[in-house]
Scaffold this active site. Sequence first.
Site, short mmCIF file in Angstrom:
data_model
loop_
_atom_site.label_atom_id
_atom_site.label_comp_id
_atom_site.label_asym_id
_atom_site.label_seq_id
_atom_site.Cartn_x
_atom_site.Cartn_y
_atom_site.Cartn_z
N ARG A 42 0.84 -1.21 0.00
CA ARG A 42 0.00 0.00 0.00
C ARG A 42 0.87 1.26 0.00
O ARG A 42 0.50 2.27 -0.60
CB ARG A 42 -0.96 -0.01 1.20
CG ARG A 42 -2.11 -0.96 0.97
CD ARG A 42 -3.10 -0.97 2.11
NE ARG A 42 -4.35 -1.59 1.65
CZ ARG A 42 -5.31 -1.99 2.46
NH1 ARG A 42 -5.19 -1.84 3.76
NH2 ARG A 42 -6.41 -2.53 1.98
N LYS A 203 -17.93 -18.67 1.86
CA LYS A 203 -19.37 -18.69 2.06
C LYS A 203 -20.18 -17.92 1.03
O LYS A 203 -19.80 -16.82 0.63
CB LYS A 203 -19.68 -18.10 3.43
CG LYS A 203 -19.23 -18.99 4.57
CD LYS A 203 -19.66 -18.40 5.87
CE LYS A 203 -19.43 -19.40 7.00
NZ LYS A 203 -19.80 -18.83 8.28
N GLY A 360 -10.02 -9.08 -0.27
CA GLY A 360 -9.66 -10.03 0.79
C GLY A 360 -8.55 -10.99 0.43
O GLY A 360 -7.45 -10.58 0.06
P1 AMP Z 1 -13.32 -15.63 1.46
O1 AMP Z 1 -12.70 -14.87 2.59
O2 AMP Z 1 -14.81 -15.74 1.54
O3 AMP Z 1 -12.82 -15.20 0.10
O4 AMP Z 1 -12.85 -17.16 1.67
C1 AMP Z 1 -11.51 -17.53 1.57
C2 AMP Z 1 -11.31 -18.78 2.38
O5 AMP Z 1 -12.12 -19.82 1.88
C3 AMP Z 1 -9.89 -19.29 2.34
O6 AMP Z 1 -9.36 -19.25 3.63
C4 AMP Z 1 -10.03 -20.72 1.85
O7 AMP Z 1 -9.19 -21.63 2.53
C5 AMP Z 1 -11.47 -21.05 2.14
N1 AMP Z 1 -11.96 -22.13 1.30
C6 AMP Z 1 -12.04 -22.13 -0.03
N2 AMP Z 1 -12.52 -23.31 -0.46
C7 AMP Z 1 -12.78 -24.08 0.62
C8 AMP Z 1 -13.30 -25.39 0.82
N3 AMP Z 1 -13.66 -26.16 -0.22
N4 AMP Z 1 -13.42 -25.83 2.08
C9 AMP Z 1 -13.05 -25.05 3.10
N5 AMP Z 1 -12.55 -23.82 2.99
C10 AMP Z 1 -12.42 -23.33 1.76
#
Ligand code: AMP
Length: 405
Positions: A42, A203, A360
């Site tokens: 940054r 999620k 993120g």
């Molecule tokens: P987000 O912050 O919503 O972009 O989610 C990112 C996180 O999702 C990362 O830490 C990944 O390890 C997790 N993730 C992605 N795919 C999976 C999966 N199939 N099972 C569990 N965690 C997951």
Amino acid sequence: MTQFNILDDIDFEGKRVLVRVDLNVPVSQDEAGHVKVTDITRMQRIIPTINEISDAGGKVILLAHFGRPKGRIVPEMSLAPILSTLSKVIEKPIAFGTDCIGPMAEAAVDTMQNGDILLLENTRFHAGEEANDDGFSASLAANGDIFVSDAFSASHRAHASTVGLASRLSAFAGRTMQKELEALEAGLGNPEHPLVAVVGGAKVSTKLDLLKNLVLKVDALVIGGGMANTFLAAQGYDVGQSLCEHDLADTVMEILDISKEAGCAIILPDDCVIAREFAANVSFEIVKVDEVPSDAMILDAGPDTVHKIRGWFSKSRTLIWNGPLGAFEITPFDRATVDAAQFAAAQTKAGKLVSVAGGGDTVSALNHAGVADDFTYISTAGGAFLEWMEGKELPGVAVLQKSGS
Ligand code: AMP
């Protein structure tokens, strides 16, 4: 294309320029209490704007927040400890003002020569910052002649230093903000079609608005990560012990209906990488999505799915990407994210694809894939990037628009 006020043709000589930057950098502390900046990205991004104003004889007065002090002075959230790193990154001396308004700020600004750079203390030490209080904006504006915003990542917040200042001083997008806005325009505002989006991560529930907006704008939407499990489960597949939001089945079906009507193809995994344990280097298997045993969990997309995703990248002109395709932090569940990202980077380098990514964990996933320099643009913004993907107007961007555009 929306037009923004940018830094071209401004006479900065002798002017006091309030520059809102993002210095909310990750830090760690050693046992002696010394603060170390662990990622200078940054800081590097604001160099062009600072140099341009300083070289033109302007007085550069940096405004920034750090952490969430919630309107109180919290010494651990002072910007003072990161000053020396910032100075090293910018390769110029930087003075420090112990308050961003009032007599301390005024005294610090009064001693500046043309071309000097000054960093003022955390704007969020005052409650008026997050409240976008008019009196606080006036106090900030008292030390400036021009307002420049170079902090896209803070532009989804209507705060005094991102929005309020624009009602007191003429407002311009800094060079980094400009680059970010141009990249976003090419990605979703006015993209070349076919346009494919990748949305992965943990999620569905955190990305509902984003999915609903994207299916109306993109030609194909690749769903990966834990989110794909929720989509598969909603369609009747048994996803075993996988991370999955079973209660969102109706919402998923609604998104599928909207996408069908809008002519957006939804790309889900055909095969997946499964394991019984979520740990590094555990034994794993690759199976079709209708063969997941009830005691296993899906942790990544499989090779057939990656092949299919690469096919969509090949026939697309533009790609926007948020979120990993699997649990990329743990080997071997990083494979799909790495392979797909490397292919997107190669297509971009060959001039066949405009690729814009952000939000993120996406930046660390793409860094992990070694492609950080090969995408057209990778945004370091988190919430602001997601709100942009959701199609929302960002208040800190709206104030930089040329009147009439
Ligand atoms: P987000 O912050 O919503 O972009 O989610 C990112 C996180 O999702 C990362 O830490 C990944 O390890 C997790 N993730 C992605 N795919 C999976 C999966 N199939 N099972 C569990 N965690 C997951």
